[in-house]
Design a protein around this motif. Structure first.
Motif, mmCIF file in Angstrom:
data_model
loop_
_atom_site.group_PDB
_atom_site.id
_atom_site.type_symbol
_atom_site.label_atom_id
_atom_site.label_comp_id
_atom_site.label_asym_id
_atom_site.label_seq_id
_atom_site.Cartn_x
_atom_site.Cartn_y
_atom_site.Cartn_z
ATOM 1 N N ASP A 172 0.831 -1.207 0.000
ATOM 2 C CA ASP A 172 0.000 0.000 0.000
ATOM 3 C C ASP A 172 0.866 1.258 0.000
ATOM 4 O O ASP A 172 0.571 2.237 -0.708
ATOM 5 C CB ASP A 172 -0.927 0.003 1.217
ATOM 6 C CG ASP A 172 -1.987 -1.094 1.156
ATOM 7 O OD1 ASP A 172 -2.237 -1.612 0.050
ATOM 8 O OD2 ASP A 172 -2.548 -1.432 2.218
ATOM 9 N N MET A 173 1.917 1.225 0.788
ATOM 10 C CA MET A 173 2.810 2.387 0.864
ATOM 11 C C MET A 173 3.512 2.635 -0.467
ATOM 12 O O MET A 173 3.614 3.770 -0.943
ATOM 13 C CB MET A 173 3.828 2.179 1.987
ATOM 14 C CG MET A 173 4.800 3.331 2.184
ATOM 15 S SD MET A 173 6.327 3.135 1.227
ATOM 16 C CE MET A 173 7.139 1.829 2.143
ATOM 17 N N GLN A 174 3.971 1.557 -1.116
ATOM 18 C CA GLN A 174 4.668 1.708 -2.386
ATOM 19 C C GLN A 174 3.732 2.142 -3.508
ATOM 20 O O GLN A 174 4.149 2.840 -4.441
ATOM 21 C CB GLN A 174 5.378 0.403 -2.756
ATOM 22 C CG GLN A 174 6.643 0.162 -1.966
ATOM 23 C CD GLN A 174 7.681 1.242 -2.200
ATOM 24 O OE1 GLN A 174 8.000 1.601 -3.338
ATOM 25 N NE2 GLN A 174 8.213 1.795 -1.114
ATOM 26 N N ASN A 175 2.487 1.732 -3.417
ATOM 27 C CA ASN A 175 1.511 2.220 -4.407
ATOM 28 C C ASN A 175 1.421 3.734 -4.363
ATOM 29 O O ASN A 175 1.265 4.403 -5.388
ATOM 30 C CB ASN A 175 0.136 1.601 -4.143
ATOM 31 C CG ASN A 175 0.088 0.120 -4.435
ATOM 32 O OD1 ASN A 175 0.981 -0.435 -5.094
ATOM 33 N ND2 ASN A 175 -0.941 -0.550 -3.951
ATOM 34 N N GLN A 176 1.511 4.289 -3.160
ATOM 35 C CA GLN A 176 1.496 5.739 -3.008
ATOM 36 C C GLN A 176 2.836 6.349 -3.433
ATOM 37 O O GLN A 176 2.874 7.374 -4.119
ATOM 38 C CB GLN A 176 1.214 6.103 -1.539
ATOM 39 C CG GLN A 176 -0.144 5.671 -1.034
ATOM 40 C CD GLN A 176 -1.273 6.437 -1.689
ATOM 41 O OE1 GLN A 176 -1.149 7.635 -1.931
ATOM 42 N NE2 GLN A 176 -2.369 5.752 -1.991
ATOM 43 N N ALA A 177 3.926 5.697 -3.032
ATOM 44 C CA ALA A 177 5.256 6.243 -3.302
ATOM 45 C C ALA A 177 5.571 6.309 -4.792
ATOM 46 O O ALA A 177 6.292 7.216 -5.242
ATOM 47 C CB ALA A 177 6.307 5.407 -2.582
#
Length: 236
Positions: free
Chosen positions: A142-147
């Motif tokens: 989820d974090m990498q989808n944002q990053a």
């Protein structure tokens, strides 16, 4: 799916490399030198990459690892013997190790136009390592989808996250993994010690999988008492 595998040279990650090579498009292996107790495992990762015909990159993060103190894997602290699921094995935790490595791996994957980063965390790690649990894997995705939004889409591929090490042995055998050419032991001697948590877990996994273990252990029978002792404690 063009995939980079994070490979330590151990049984799990080498089996994963073979799985990806068989089922997807393996474009490289990525290892990390974080100042661990020994570099022997990195030689096994390099050998795996050579067998599979892909590039092997080693990222030097020793300057970071020097600050991740308090672990038997990075400091002058004895590696505990016994079953992996014992409380004493928490001495092998390197704080935030997987998050750090995965963040770097995702950056490389995005730059190299890879579709996925594969990591060999598995169900047997859940008790000891919080950054090997399904919740962490999903949160990191989820974090990498944002990053990487608007730049790249990279999947965190963790096919073993809910299965046992015995299941990995079975899967590895199916995909032609050369188990004798993997290194698990934390102590880094001439042979696997047979007593540290990862040696005990390795030996137990082959037994449960019903597959011959080709590993040369200094103490090949220690695992029997270690697993029986842990099982007895669980019953209490």
């Amino acid at each position: 799916m063009k995939t980079i595998v994070i490979c330590s040279g151990g049984l799990d990650s080498v089996s994963l490399a073979h799985k990806v090579a068989a089922e997807h498009q393996l474009i490289g292996l990525l290892s990390f030198d974080y100042g661990q107790r020994h570099r022997k495992e990195l030689d096994f990762a390099a050998a795996c990459a050579k067998r599979l015909g892909v590039v092997h990159q080693i990222i030097d993060i020793r300057n970071i690892g020097n600050h991740l103190t308090g672990s038997a894997l990075t400091d002058d602290i004895d590696v505990p013997d016994g079953h992996y699921a014992e409380e004493t094995m928490k001495a092998t935790v390197v704080p935030n190790r997987n998050a750090i490595m995965l963040a770097i791996a995702f950056g490389l994957a995005a730059a190299q136009k890879a579709d996925a980063v594969a990591v060999a965390v598995h169900g047997g790690d859940h008790f000891i390592y919080p950054d090997c649990r399904p919740g962490f894997i999903q949160a990191f995705q989820d974090m990498q989808n944002q990053a990487l939004e608007g730049y790249a889409k990279v999947l965190l591929f963790a096919p073993y996250v809910t299965v046992s090490k015995a299941d990995i042995v079975i899967d590895g055998a199916r995909n032609g993994t050369r188990f004798a050419q993997t290194w698990s032991c934390y102590k880094g001697g001439a042979r696997h010690c047979g007593r540290c948590g990862t040696c005990v877990e390795r030996r137990e996994a082959f037994h449960l999988a019903g597959i011959d273990d080709p590993t040369d252990y200094e103490d090949p029978n220690f695992w029997v008492g270690a697993t029986a002792g842990f099982a007895a404690e669980e019953v209490k």
